[in-house]
Each structure stands twice: as structure tokens, then as C-alpha cells.
Design an enzyme around this catalytic site. Structure first.
Site, PDB file in Angstrom:
ATOM      1  N   GLU A   1       0.892  -1.200  -0.138  1.00  0.00           N
ATOM      2  CA  GLU A   1       0.036  -0.026  -0.010  1.00  0.00           C
ATOM      3  C   GLU A   1       0.797   1.220   0.047  1.00  0.00           C
ATOM      4  OE1 GLU A   1      -2.513   1.654  -0.878  1.00  0.00           O
ATOM      5  OE2 GLU A   1      -3.942   1.709   0.565  1.00  0.00           O
ATOM      6  N   ASP A   2       0.369   2.196  -0.681  1.00  0.00           N
ATOM      7  CA  ASP A   2       1.083   3.545  -0.459  1.00  0.00           C
ATOM      8  C   ASP A   2       1.086   4.283   0.998  1.00  0.00           C
ATOM      9  OD1 ASP A   2      -1.660   4.218  -0.307  1.00  0.00           O
ATOM     10  OD2 ASP A   2      -1.639   5.655  -2.372  1.00  0.00           O
TER      11      ASP A   2
ATOM     12  N   PHE B   1      -0.645  16.231   4.195  1.00  0.00           N
ATOM     13  CA  PHE B   1      -0.811  15.825   2.951  1.00  0.00           C
ATOM     14  C   PHE B   1       0.479  15.700   1.955  1.00  0.00           C
ATOM     15  CE2 PHE B   1      -2.799  15.854  -1.267  1.00  0.00           C
ATOM     16  CZ  PHE B   1      -3.491  14.639  -1.143  1.00  0.00           C
TER      17      PHE B   1
ATOM     18  N   ARG C   1       1.309  11.412  -9.272  1.00  0.00           N
ATOM     19  CA  ARG C   1       1.738   9.887  -8.978  1.00  0.00           C
ATOM     20  C   ARG C   1       3.025   9.660  -9.667  1.00  0.00           C
ATOM     21  NH1 ARG C   1      -2.710   7.359  -6.970  1.00  0.00           N
ATOM     22  NH2 ARG C   1      -4.922   7.936  -7.719  1.00  0.00           N
TER      23      ARG C   1
HETATM   24  P1  IMP Z   1      -6.988   5.865   4.625  1.00  0.00           P
HETATM   25  O1  IMP Z   1      -8.379   4.887   4.481  1.00  0.00           O
HETATM   26  O2  IMP Z   1      -7.511   7.023   5.735  1.00  0.00           O
HETATM   27  O3  IMP Z   1      -6.037   5.178   5.616  1.00  0.00           O
HETATM   28  O4  IMP Z   1      -6.566   6.182   3.435  1.00  0.00           O
HETATM   29  C1  IMP Z   1      -5.774   5.730   2.571  1.00  0.00           C
HETATM   30  C2  IMP Z   1      -5.884   6.312   1.109  1.00  0.00           C
HETATM   31  O5  IMP Z   1      -6.009   7.469   1.319  1.00  0.00           O
HETATM   32  C3  IMP Z   1      -4.405   5.852   0.754  1.00  0.00           C
HETATM   33  O6  IMP Z   1      -4.473   4.662   0.086  1.00  0.00           O
HETATM   34  C4  IMP Z   1      -4.192   6.809  -0.221  1.00  0.00           C
HETATM   35  O7  IMP Z   1      -5.088   6.639  -1.503  1.00  0.00           O
HETATM   36  C5  IMP Z   1      -5.088   8.218   0.323  1.00  0.00           C
HETATM   37  N1  IMP Z   1      -4.255   9.238   1.161  1.00  0.00           N
HETATM   38  C6  IMP Z   1      -3.984   9.140   2.362  1.00  0.00           C
HETATM   39  N2  IMP Z   1      -3.242  10.187   2.748  1.00  0.00           N
HETATM   40  C7  IMP Z   1      -2.939  10.655   1.618  1.00  0.00           C
HETATM   41  C8  IMP Z   1      -1.855  11.791   1.298  1.00  0.00           C
HETATM   42  O8  IMP Z   1      -1.324  12.324   1.973  1.00  0.00           O
HETATM   43  N3  IMP Z   1      -1.937  11.979  -0.153  1.00  0.00           N
HETATM   44  C9  IMP Z   1      -2.565  11.194  -0.919  1.00  0.00           C
HETATM   45  N4  IMP Z   1      -3.458  10.458  -1.082  1.00  0.00           N
HETATM   46  C10 IMP Z   1      -3.526   9.923   0.423  1.00  0.00           C
HETATM   47 MG    MG Z   2      -4.197   4.085  -1.894  1.00  0.00          MG
END
Ligand code: IMP
Ligand code: MG
Length: 179
Positions: A103-104, A156, A169
Site C-alpha cells: 500500500e502507499d 498531505f 503520481r
Molecule cells: P485511509 O483509508 O484514511 O488510511 O486512507 C488511505 C488512502 O487515502 C491511501 O491509500 C491514499 O490513496 C489516500 N491518502 C491518504 N493520505 C494521503 C496523502 O497524504 N496524499 C495522497 N493520498 C492520500
Molecule cells: Mg491508496
């Protein structure tokens, strides 16, 4: 690399350089190669954000492995989680497999929690998570991330697979939103 970039209406500042990312990915791959030396892991790449991290990580994996893809979407064009997560499978045969999810970023952890609950239904032998970034101050769920690239504040970021409104990206470095 540039020290500052503009994507649509927002300015971003260089945050984690390519060389630092690549060195960290090498370390994570070494750890995985060691942990899975007697196993045949299945890497499950979470699209789209994990594309660059997954490619760099996989090039350094020395154990026999398989690769599968899944798409998870929790963000619209905004900078906050939409609260709901949509998953799209391309492959669902995870039974008895040793899964490593790539995961990113783990932000609230909601996406990962949804994904883990979903994959667990297929009764894998094991599941671990590799994420290039985690935001410990943003997490709202109890997910365990075994392989973490960098822990960052609740900021962010874009680049290295991460987007702002689907842009950014392709950047090899990670940039942070200018405040
Ligand atoms: P979560 O479900 O809140 O953990 O968010 C996860 C997803 O939100 C990640 O897989 C990203 O696609 C997106 N995301 C969360 N933080 C960032 C950020 O700082 N930049 C860009 N995408 C983000
Ligand atoms: Mg993601």
C-alpha cells in the site's frame, strides 16, 4: 528534482528525496526476503497509489513469489478520506496463501481495515502489510503494519504513487503540501 512544485491550485515542497526512498525500499525488501525465505508470498498491490512502491520493492525481492492486484478507492478529488472504501478484485484466490499487501500510505487506516477484513474471508495462511508511509497521528483503526517505509506527521503528500486529484503520481520524490 525540484524543491517546489505546483499541482492545480496547490503548492508542494520537497519532503522525501528519491535516493532516501530507494534506500529505504532496499531495506524493506531485505527484511521481506529474510522473513519469507522458506515461503512463497503473494504480493497484493493496492492500486493506484502503491504502483511505484510495488515496482521498486518487487525488483528487489529474491524469493519465489506471485503478484496480484486490487483497487481500493477512498479518496475523491479532495484531501480527506471519503469515509467509504470501494474495493475491486482482479483475483480472489487467497486461500492458504501468505499475503503481503503493498500500500502507499496508511492514513486513518480505514482502507486497510476494509481490505484486511475482505481478504481474511478467503482464509489466507497469513497477511502482512507493507506501506511506504504511515501517519501514526491520523490512525483511527487497529491495523498492524509490519513493513513501514517512513512514519510521517498528519500531512498531505504527493508523489511516488500518491496523488492530489489524480495528479503527481509519477514523481519519484515525495512532496508535502505547503501551508
Ligand atoms: P485511509 O483509508 O484514511 O488510511 O486512507 C488511505 C488512502 O487515502 C491511501 O491509500 C491514499 O490513496 C489516500 N491518502 C491518504 N493520505 C494521503 C496523502 O497524504 N496524499 C495522497 N493520498 C492520500
Ligand atoms: Mg491508496
Amino acid at each position: 528534482m525540484k524543491n517546489q512544485i505546483k499541482i492545480l491550485d496547490k503548492e508542494f515542497i520537497l519532503f522525501i528525496e528519491e535516493e532516501k526512498i530507494q534506500n529505504r525500499v532496499t531495506q524493506l525488501a531485505e527484511q521481506i526476503n529474510n522473513d519469507y525465505k522458506d515461503k512463497v508470498p503473494t504480493f497484493l498491490i493496492v492500486l493506484k497509489g502503491a504502483l511505484l512502491f510495488a515496482a521498486d520493492l518487487l525488483k528487489r525481492i529474491k524469493v519465489r513469489c506471485k503478484v496480484e492486484l486490487i483497487s481500493a478507492k477512498s479518496y475523491g478529488n479532495e484531501m480527506e478520506s471519503s469515509g467509504t472504501v470501494k474495493l475491486k478484485h482482479l483475483e480472489s484466490n487467497f486461500k492458504n496463501k501468505d499475503i503481503i499487501i503493498i500500500e502507499d500510505v496508511i492514513d486513518t487506516g480505514l482502507t486497510m481495515k476494509t481490505l484486511l477484513d475482505d481478504i481474511n474471508k478467503y482464509e489466507p495462511n497469513s497477511i502482512e502489510v507493507a506501506a511506504i508511509l504511515t501517519k501514526p497521528n491520523a490512525i483511527k483503526t487497529d491495523v498492524n503494519i509490519k513493513y513501514v517505509g517512513f512514519e510521517i506527521d498528519n500531512l498531505f503528500v504527493v508523489g511516488y504513487g500518491l496523488d492530489y486529484a489524480e495528479f503527481g503520481r509519477e514523481l519519484p520524490d515525495i512532496y508535502v503540501l505547503k501551508v
